[in-house]
Design a protein around this motif. Structure first.
Motif, mmCIF file in Angstrom:
data_model
loop_
_atom_site.group_PDB
_atom_site.id
_atom_site.type_symbol
_atom_site.label_atom_id
_atom_site.label_comp_id
_atom_site.label_asym_id
_atom_site.label_seq_id
_atom_site.Cartn_x
_atom_site.Cartn_y
_atom_site.Cartn_z
ATOM 1 N N LYS A 85 38.134 7.066 31.861
ATOM 2 C CA LYS A 85 38.792 7.973 32.805
ATOM 3 C C LYS A 85 38.437 7.582 34.249
ATOM 4 N N ASN A 86 37.138 7.473 34.538
ATOM 5 C CA ASN A 86 36.737 7.106 35.898
ATOM 6 C C ASN A 86 37.106 5.677 36.245
ATOM 7 N N PHE A 87 37.000 4.813 35.235
ATOM 8 C CA PHE A 87 37.322 3.395 35.404
ATOM 9 C C PHE A 87 38.737 3.245 35.980
ATOM 10 N N ILE A 93 42.641 14.886 35.526
ATOM 11 C CA ILE A 93 43.100 13.881 34.558
ATOM 12 C C ILE A 93 43.030 14.525 33.178
ATOM 13 N N ASP A 94 44.164 14.661 32.538
ATOM 14 C CA ASP A 94 44.195 15.341 31.236
ATOM 15 C C ASP A 94 43.929 14.401 30.055
ATOM 16 N N PHE A 95 44.281 13.129 30.216
ATOM 17 C CA PHE A 95 44.137 12.192 29.091
ATOM 18 C C PHE A 95 43.651 10.833 29.600
ATOM 19 N N ALA A 96 42.822 10.180 28.795
ATOM 20 C CA ALA A 96 42.394 8.805 29.123
ATOM 21 C C ALA A 96 42.230 8.053 27.815
ATOM 22 N N TRP A 97 42.785 6.873 27.737
ATOM 23 C CA TRP A 97 42.708 6.106 26.490
ATOM 24 C C TRP A 97 42.771 4.615 26.800
#
Ligand SMILES: Cc1cc2nc3c(=O)[nH]c(=O)nc-3n(C[C@H](O)[C@H](O)[C@H](O)COP(=O)(O)OP(=O)(O)OC[C@H]3O[C@@H](n4cnc5c(N)ncnc54)[C@H](O)[C@@H]3O)c2cc1C
Length: 441
Positions: free
Chosen positions: A325-327, A344-348
């Motif tokens: 997410k932070n990346f 941010i709701d989603f990170a993948w």
């Protein structure tokens, strides 16, 4: 950690954090593989290459078993940036130099056909995947405008392609509200979509008695015996006349050493909270998708519910970064500082397969009984869908279009299983440094 004994498809559990998975009811098959099954064709891998192959083969009358180690769309096809771009990953200048003008022109036409084929599927099956027109190449470097101009002129003159619009510094700022771009090129022959909705939309069309879809069924071994092929999922066995391997960056060591002809790379995506159409259009006026001109690109677009889907950042180890997410958000904040406080709701993340020349790697093994297509090098949304059609033609005895790709020579990435990741990482160190220091991104 560079080396990991787990299979790639076993590690990537963050797939459930993906916006796409959240945006659609999952595909679900009730088929269950018994101890033994006989079919015409066994397909390994339930991404766009595999699912499109299945659709085309079933339509030609073959009986098919589609085996996916996890879920349909588990791999890159259900995790990508959604840019349905034409052309190949490399431009026509590169292809002409490497392959000659006539062959380069054939590849150009393939690129156009691939996008058109995806659009035809969307229209024919009424797939609700938020098809939107236009992809902008956003120039980060002063020199980009000269290249964009040359490319536009070249494609107009030699390919009769008139779908490009050049943008100067003022015009790109009008399209994308960011201070970091120097110029741009809009391609109106490219599109963007929700890729998982597209994939599941296709998969839902193959509900024929001719197909069995086995999710959570990894193929662990493939062997040739006399006139037949045998795919094993642990102790269970599928006998077929032909096998299609469609595992792309998730292939690992299933097939001899063809994995050495591509580098599996992890790339990451985030989705913001919904921003609303008004705010979204303040950022990207005409709702085009965007990708930039750095070596490690940023790519982004708005979703059907006006979230910014922002992708960027690569890693080369067997594992994903811990805090993707932070990346990715750090990259997004540099493009759109006004989104700093946005949730941010989603990170993948997902894994793709990059070849040295950035062209797809198609071929056959085991006396033509095993067919594979992989290595789309980050440009596979349209090409993998089209590959399924070409694979079905090849199996049906019409090899010409498949063979145009399979005739391309691909070099091995040196280093074997242990060293190719660090070797690749050092080889591109210069470009990463150029992106991050010289241009202060
Ligand atoms: C983050 C990201 C962003 C991208 N963005 C874009 C983009 O915007 N535009 C674009 O054109 N391309 C993009 N790409 C590339 C594109 O997604 C791929 O080229 C394309 O989806 C490849 O499809 P595929 O079916 O060949 O492979 P995949 O979709 O990766 O499918 C392979 C499948 O094989 C399964 N599998 C692996 N091993 C086995 C086994 N032993 N048994 C059974 N199943 C197995 C895996 O679980 C997986 O589901 C992106 C890729 C990533 C990762």
């Amino acid at each position: 950690m560079l080396f990991n004994k787990k299979k790639t498809y076993e590690q990537h559990d963050n797939e459930k954090e993906s916006y796409y998975r959240h945006s659609i009811k999952p595909y679900s098959s009730e088929d269950f593989l018994e101890d033994y099954l006989e079919v015409d064709i066994c397909i390994v891998g339930g991404g766009l290459t595999g699912v499109s192959s299945a659709l085309n083969l079933v339509n030609k009358g073959y009986s098919v078993a589609l085996c996916e180690s996890r879920l349909i769309g588990w791999g890159a096809s259900g995790r990508n940036g959604g840019q349905l771009g034409n052309g190949m990953r490399k431009d026509q200048f590169f292809l002409e130099k490497k392959l000659g003008f006539e062959t380069a022109r054939e590849f150009w036409n393939f690129g156009l056909d691939a996008v058109q084929y995806s659009i035809d599927l969307i229209n024919k099956y009424k797939i609700d995947c938020n098809l939107q027109n236009g992809v902008i190449s956003a120039g980060c470097f002063k020199k980009d405008i000269k290249y964009f101009e040359e490319e536009k002129n070249h494609l107009e003159k030699f390919y009769n392609y008139t779908n490009l619009k050049l943008l100067n510094k003022i015009q790109i700022k009008d399209e994308i509200k960011s201070n970091i771009y120097e110029s741009g090129l809009i391609n109106y022959g490219s599109y963007h979509i929700n890729p998982l909705k597209f994939l599941i939309g296709i998969a839902n069309q193959i509900n024929s008695t001719k197909i069995k879809v086995f999710e959570n069924t990894p193929i662990t071994k493939i062997i040739e015996h006399e006139d037949s092929m045998y795919c094993y999922s642990n102790l269970k066995k599928i006998k077929s006349k032909r096998v299609v391997v469609a595992c792309n960056g998730y292939l690992d060591n299933l097939l001899s050493n063809i994995r050495q002809r591509f580098m599996p790379i992890n790339n990451y995506v985030i989705a913001t909270e919904p921003l609303g159409e008004k705010k979204a259009r303040e950022l990207i006026k005409n709702n085009h998708a965007v990708c930039d001109t750095r070596f490690i690109i940023d790519y982004y677009r708005f979703s059907e519910d006006w979230r910014l889907i922002f992708g960027g950042g690569e890693t080369y180890s067997a594992m994903f970064v811990k805090n993707s997410k932070n990346f990715v958000k750090n990259r997004m904040d540099k493009v759109f500082p006004t989104l700093k406080d946005c949730k941010i709701d989603f990170a993948w993340g997902g894994t793709l397969a990059i070849t040295i020349n950035r062209l797809p790697h198609f071929g056959t093994l085991m006396n033509n009984k095993l067919i594979y297509a992989q290595g789309y090098s980050g440009h596979g949304l349209a090409l993998s869908t089209f590959a399924g059609k070409l694979i079905s033609e090849k199996i049906d005895g019409k090899s010409e279009r498949f063979d145009l790709f399979s005739n391309i020579k691909h070099l091995i990435i040196p280093g074997g299983d242990f060293f190719r990741r660090p070797i690749y990482s050092s080889a591109i160190f210069y470009y990463k440094l150029r992106d991050s220091i010289k241009y202060k991104f």
